[in-house]
Design an enzyme around this catalytic site. Structure first.
Site, short mmCIF file in Angstrom:
data_model
loop_
_atom_site.label_atom_id
_atom_site.label_comp_id
_atom_site.label_asym_id
_atom_site.label_seq_id
_atom_site.Cartn_x
_atom_site.Cartn_y
_atom_site.Cartn_z
N TRP A 208 0.83 -1.22 0.00
CA TRP A 208 0.00 0.00 0.00
C TRP A 208 0.85 1.26 0.00
CZ3 TRP A 208 -4.36 -0.58 -2.06
CH2 TRP A 208 -5.10 -1.74 -1.84
N ASP B 260 -1.20 6.68 6.87
CA ASP B 260 -2.32 5.85 6.41
C ASP B 260 -2.63 4.90 7.57
OD1 ASP B 260 -3.97 3.94 5.30
OD2 ASP B 260 -2.76 3.64 3.49
N LYS C 100 -12.87 -1.27 7.50
CA LYS C 100 -12.28 -2.31 8.33
C LYS C 100 -12.80 -2.19 9.77
CE LYS C 100 -8.36 -1.78 5.30
NZ LYS C 100 -8.57 -2.88 4.37
N1 PMP Z 1 -4.02 1.58 2.59
C1 PMP Z 1 -4.11 0.48 3.36
C2 PMP Z 1 -3.20 0.33 4.52
C3 PMP Z 1 -5.07 -0.49 3.06
O1 PMP Z 1 -5.19 -1.58 3.82
C4 PMP Z 1 -5.93 -0.31 1.95
C5 PMP Z 1 -7.02 -1.28 1.57
N2 PMP Z 1 -7.14 -2.42 2.18
C6 PMP Z 1 -5.76 0.83 1.17
C7 PMP Z 1 -4.82 1.76 1.53
C8 PMP Z 1 -6.64 1.08 -0.03
O2 PMP Z 1 -7.86 1.47 0.46
P1 PMP Z 1 -9.17 1.72 -0.41
O3 PMP Z 1 -9.57 0.42 -0.97
O4 PMP Z 1 -10.10 2.28 0.61
O5 PMP Z 1 -8.82 2.72 -1.45
#
Ligand code: PMP
Length: 356
Positions: free
Chosen positions: A98, A165, A189
Site C-alpha cells: 500500500w 495511512d 475495516k
Molecule cells: N491503505 C491500506 C493500509 C489499506 O489496507 C488499503 C485497503 N485495504 C488501502 C490503503 C486502499 O484502500 P481503499 O480500498 O479504501 O482505497
C-alpha cells in the site's frame, strides 16, 4: 456460526448489524436512511454525532478538522500530495504494497524521496525511521501494513508533518493524533461499510491551492461539500457508539492484543503453520501465516471454510493465509480458528482434504 476474517470490508459488530436491519425500512421520519436528504436535520445530527464520537474516541484536539470523504484511502494517495504541496518534495517510508501505491501516486505531484524501504526483503520487515529529515512537505508512513502484517509502534520526532495511512489500525490501537499532521483511513475495516474515508488534519495544514473543489481539503472543512455516502456515515456512527459502549479504543486495543497474542502463540507453537512476521513488528489486526506450501495453505482454507471460518486467504498479491482480527472479531472467533488449525494438523493433511 460464521467468523469472517476478511481484511476489508471486514467484520462489523453483530449488535450494530441487527440495529441497522431493524431501522433500515423506517428511520425516525418514516423514511429509510438511504432515502433521506443529507441536508436534513435528522441526517445532520447523525454526522455531528459521528464526528463527536470520533473526537472523543481518538482524543482529537480542536485544532484538527475531521473530513468525511469518498474515494477510499486510494484517493488520499493523491489528495495528500496535492493539498500539502509547498516545496513539492515529499518523503515516504516504503513499508508495503500500500505504501508503494501511495508513492506511485504521489509522483504525479512532485518529487518523492523514499527515506527507507523494505522492498528488497519483500516487505517482510518495516524500514527504520529516517534520522534527519528536512526540506520536504511531509513524511508519509503506512502505520499498519494490511497485506504484510507489520506495524510501526514507535514514532520519531520529525521536524516535518507526519502523514499516516491508518486504514487498518484506526480505532484498533491508540494513535496519538497530535503527533501527526494528517491521518487518513478507508472506513471498511474498523469503522463501517465501504464508501467512506476519514481524514483528520491539523487545520494549519489546510491551504487553498486552487484545486478542483472535491479534491481540496479546504472545501470539506466543517461542511458536506456534496452528497456523501449517507448509509456508510450512518452505520459508522452506530459502530462508534458500539466502540464507546465497549470501553473505547483502550478496550479495543487490550482485546486486540489478547486476540492476536493467542493466535501468534498458537502459530509459534504449531508444527505445521507459522506466522510470516516475527517480533515486535507484528500487527495486531492482520496476521499472515502459512504452512510453507501453497497447496496445503489452500487445503486449510477450504477446511476452515467448511467449518464456518471464511476469508482466510492472503492478499492476492502475496498468497498464503491471513487472519484479520478487527475490533468486531470476538475472542471466540480466534479460539475457534486455533481449534480448527489443531484439527487440521491432526487430520487435515490427509491428501483427501486437498480435494475437498
Ligand atoms: N491503505 C491500506 C493500509 C489499506 O489496507 C488499503 C485497503 N485495504 C488501502 C490503503 C486502499 O484502500 P481503499 O480500498 O479504501 O482505497
Amino acid at each position: 456460526m460464521v467468523y469472517n476474517f476478511s481484511a476489508g470490508p471486514g467484520v462489523l459488530p453483530e449488535p450494530v448489524l441487527r440495529e441497522v436491519q431493524a431501522e433500515f425500512h423506517s428511520y425516525k421520519q418514516g423514511v429509510s436512511i438511504v432515502e433521506m436528504s443529507h441536508r436534513s436535520e435528522t441526517f445532520a445530527t447523525i454526522v455531528e454525532q459521528l464526528e463527536m464520537r470520533l473526537r472523543r474516541l481518538m482524543h482529537i484536539p480542536d485544532d484538527y478538522a475531521v473530513l468525511f470523504l469518498q474515494g477510499g484511502a486510494t484517493l488520499q494517495f493523491s489528495m495528500v500530495p496535492m493539498n500539502l504541496r509547498a516545496t513539492g518534495r515529499f518523503a515516504y517510508l516504503d513499508s508495503g504494497i500500500w505504501s508503494k501505491k501511495a508513492i506511485a501516486d504521489a509522483k504525479h505531484f512532485g518529487n518523492v524521496i523514499v527515506v527507507g524501504s523494505s522492498a528488497s526483503s519483500n516487505y517482510g520487515t518495516i524500514p527504520e525511521w529516517p534520522e534527519h529529515i528536512q526540506d520536504v512537505d511531509y513524511l508519509h508512513v503506512t502505520l499498519n501494513n494490511t497485506i504484510e502484517g507489520t506495524r510501526y509502534t514507535k514514532l520519531p520526532d520529525t521536524g516535518v508533518p507526519l502523514v499516516a495511512d491508518v486504514s487498518s489500525n484506526i480505532l484498533a490501537e491508540a494513535i496519538d493524533v497530535k503527533r501527526y499532521g494528517l491521518l487518513y483511513a478507508g472506513a471498511q475495516k474498523n469503522i463501517g461499510p465501504a464508501g467512506l474515508t476519514l481524514v483528520i488534519i491539523r487545520r494549519d495544514l489546510i491551504v487553498d491551492r486552487d484545486l478542483p473543489s472535491y479534491l481540496a481539503y479546504s472545501k470539506h472543512v466543517d461542511t458536506l461539500l456534496n452528497t456523501p455516502s449517507t448509509f456508510s456515515l450512518y452505520v459508522a456512527e452506530r459502530v462508534l457508539a458500539w466502540v464507546e459502549g465497549e470501553g473505547g479504543v483502550e478496550a479495543m486495543e487490550r482485546r486486540n492484543v489478547e486476540k492476536s497474542g493467542l493466535l501468534y502463540d498458537a502459530l509459534d507453537a504449531s508444527p505445521l503453520f507459522h506466522a510470516v512476521v516475527s517480533g515486535k513488528q507484528r500487527s495486531l489486526t492482520n496476521i499472515p501465516f502459512t504452512t510453507g506450501d501453497a497447496e496445503t495453505d489452500r487445503a486449510f482454507q477450504r477446511f476452515a471454510e467448511a467449518r464456518g471460518l471464511i476469508e482466510l486467504g492472503g492478499h492476492r498479491s502475496v498468497g498464503g493465509l491471513r487472519a484479520s482480527l478487527y475490533n468486531a472479531m470476538p475472542l471466540e472467533g480466534v479460539t475457534r480458528l486455533i481449534d480448527v488449525m489443531h484439527e487440521f494438523e491432526q487430520e487435515g493433511q490427509d491428501v483427501s482434504y486437498k480435494n475437498v
